[in-house]
Enzyme design. Sequence first.
Site, PDB file in Angstrom:
ATOM      1  CG  HIS A 166      52.691  67.954  -7.457  1.00  0.00           C
ATOM      2  ND1 HIS A 166      52.879  67.602  -8.770  1.00  0.00           N
ATOM      3  CD2 HIS A 166      52.779  66.798  -6.750  1.00  0.00           C
ATOM      4  CE1 HIS A 166      53.053  66.285  -8.859  1.00  0.00           C
ATOM      5  NE2 HIS A 166      53.005  65.778  -7.643  1.00  0.00           N
ATOM      6  CB  SER A 287      59.134  99.500  -2.373  1.00  0.00           C
ATOM      7  OG  SER A 287      58.457 100.346  -3.278  1.00  0.00           O
ATOM      8  CE  LYS A 293      57.159  94.794  -2.114  1.00  0.00           C
ATOM      9  NZ  LYS A 293      56.725  94.516  -3.431  1.00  0.00           N
ATOM     10  CG  ASN A 295      60.942  94.269  -2.056  1.00  0.00           C
ATOM     11  OD1 ASN A 295      59.822  93.820  -1.832  1.00  0.00           O
ATOM     12  ND2 ASN A 295      61.149  95.440  -2.646  1.00  0.00           N
ATOM     13  CD  GLU A 300      63.385  89.544  -5.013  1.00  0.00           C
ATOM     14  OE1 GLU A 300      62.636  89.779  -5.969  1.00  0.00           O
ATOM     15  OE2 GLU A 300      63.600  90.387  -4.107  1.00  0.00           O
ATOM     16  CE  LYS A 335      94.240  84.055 -19.552  1.00  0.00           C
ATOM     17  NZ  LYS A 335      93.834  83.478 -20.848  1.00  0.00           N
TER      18      LYS A 335
HETATM   19  N1  ARG Z   1      97.312  86.118 -23.288  1.00  0.00           N
HETATM   20  C1  ARG Z   1      97.455  84.775 -23.766  1.00  0.00           C
HETATM   21  C2  ARG Z   1      96.291  83.918 -23.252  1.00  0.00           C
HETATM   22  O1  ARG Z   1      95.634  84.344 -22.385  1.00  0.00           O
HETATM   23  C3  ARG Z   1      98.730  84.191 -23.282  1.00  0.00           C
HETATM   24  C4  ARG Z   1      99.268  83.126 -24.170  1.00  0.00           C
HETATM   25  C5  ARG Z   1      99.612  83.697 -25.484  1.00  0.00           C
HETATM   26  N2  ARG Z   1     100.318  82.785 -26.290  1.00  0.00           N
HETATM   27  C6  ARG Z   1     100.531  83.006 -27.584  1.00  0.00           C
HETATM   28  N3  ARG Z   1     101.212  82.140 -28.240  1.00  0.00           N
HETATM   29  N4  ARG Z   1     100.061  84.078 -28.177  1.00  0.00           N
HETATM   30  O2  ARG Z   1      96.032  82.845 -23.746  1.00  0.00           O
END
Ligand code: ARG
Length: 472
Positions: A166, A287, A293, A295, A300, A335
């Site tokens: 605690h 600071s 300071k 920090n 952080e 991605k």
């Molecule tokens: N740039 C696409 C991706 O990242 C690659 C695959 C695309 N395939 C398609 N049938 N359009 O998913």
Amino acid sequence: MSQDNPKTPSQDKLWGGRFQESTDAFVERFTASVTFDQRLYRQDIAGSIAHARMLAEAGILTAAERDAITGGLEAIRADIDAGRFEWSVGLEDVHMNIESELTRRIGVTGKKLHTGRSRNDQVATDIRLWLRDEIDVIAAELTRLQSGLATLAQQEAGTLMPGFTHLQTAQPVSFGHHLLAWNEMLDRDYSRLLDCRTRMNRSPLGAAALAGTTYPIDRELTARLLGFDGICRNSLDAVSDRDFAIEFCAVGSLLMVHLSRMAEELVLWTSAQFNFITLPDRFCTGSSIMPQKKNPDVPELVRGKSGRVSGHLMGLLMLMKSQPLAYNKDNQEDKEPLFDAADTVRDCLKAFADMIPHIKARPDVMREAALRGFSTATDLADYLVRKGIPFRDAHEIVGKAVAAGVAANKDLSELPLATLQGFSDAIGEDVFSVLTLEGSVAARAHAGGTAPERVREAAAAALTQLAQRRPS
Ligand code: ARG
């Protein structure tokens, strides 16, 4: 453009044959991924070289065609490495940018590379290869951080501090023991990381668009050439699965939660109120207005960045939710979150692995704090139990002694023997040995306990185990 193909409005597209009008300029930018997926170029080229070798083994390409393709791709890779490659948004993604450039350089043979393949199995392969490499770097950084923790724990096994529950002073512990608790969290992260890598390391190549291909391909061969442990068993699943990205973000989220807990304690401990440790100046900033300071920016920021990775986990879960099989363009959205999650985890581990070995403890301040919070009260209760008093009664007796200590502004060890004996006549001269911090920790000498000798052993065992880790 090949001479025997009539030009269409989408003539610059690799898929332009059936189109009657050019892509809308905004749609071209909206659907393109090359601005971020160019990061996959090394994996894309490795995948293509393996595919070309397999096509040649299967008699689909001649050896000369394979060599032209391989040479062309290697030259393109060298140019990208050197920053000499022009990416084109019109060519949509990393795959078509590289393939077009290959054909521009080596001619019609370049157009044969995509035989028996689709961008769907290609991109699934690229991301798995990329993430596998990232996991290996992250695992190495994690091992470096853990080694730093275990080394520091060994040095600090005998440094005593208050342990908290605690966030109130609870019982004295070894500072090394606390550091090894962090190491345990990270050890589980390491095994989750490897587990995720193992499940991910299967080759989707050969699934083509979704249903496989009519060519006599050898999927095991490309898998072997790319260092996969085997192939994805189902072509539909191979192109649509992104579990590995989600699993990585789940592992990364928990790892970041652990780093955020460590970060929080470092921030607390460097404050003037705790003053338990100092961090080297090179990991802190000042600071612009308050000259005094210093920090703890690095902890952080690590604490703050932990939110990004959990956010990416949620994003990827929502991305995949309800998607019908097999590939959908939605998947292109996997991605950026994945890249950012991996970058964040890697950078935070690096920052901590660089900084943690240089933490300086202030044993006097830690000691003083442990003495201030009645941290040996449980030891007094255990002492009374050893004298034959039931634990609940002992708890009550010690509670009263603590109240007296609070009133007198004194620790239990500072109360006169006569005062202590006023609470129980079972208390004798020997009580003071259990009221010391050293006595308290030394008495917890069981496996997993905080006695400095146990902590030294645990740190040594951790270091031995870390030294045995093999890079993948
Ligand atoms: N740039 C696409 C991706 O990242 C690659 C695959 C695309 N395939 C398609 N049938 N359009 O998913």
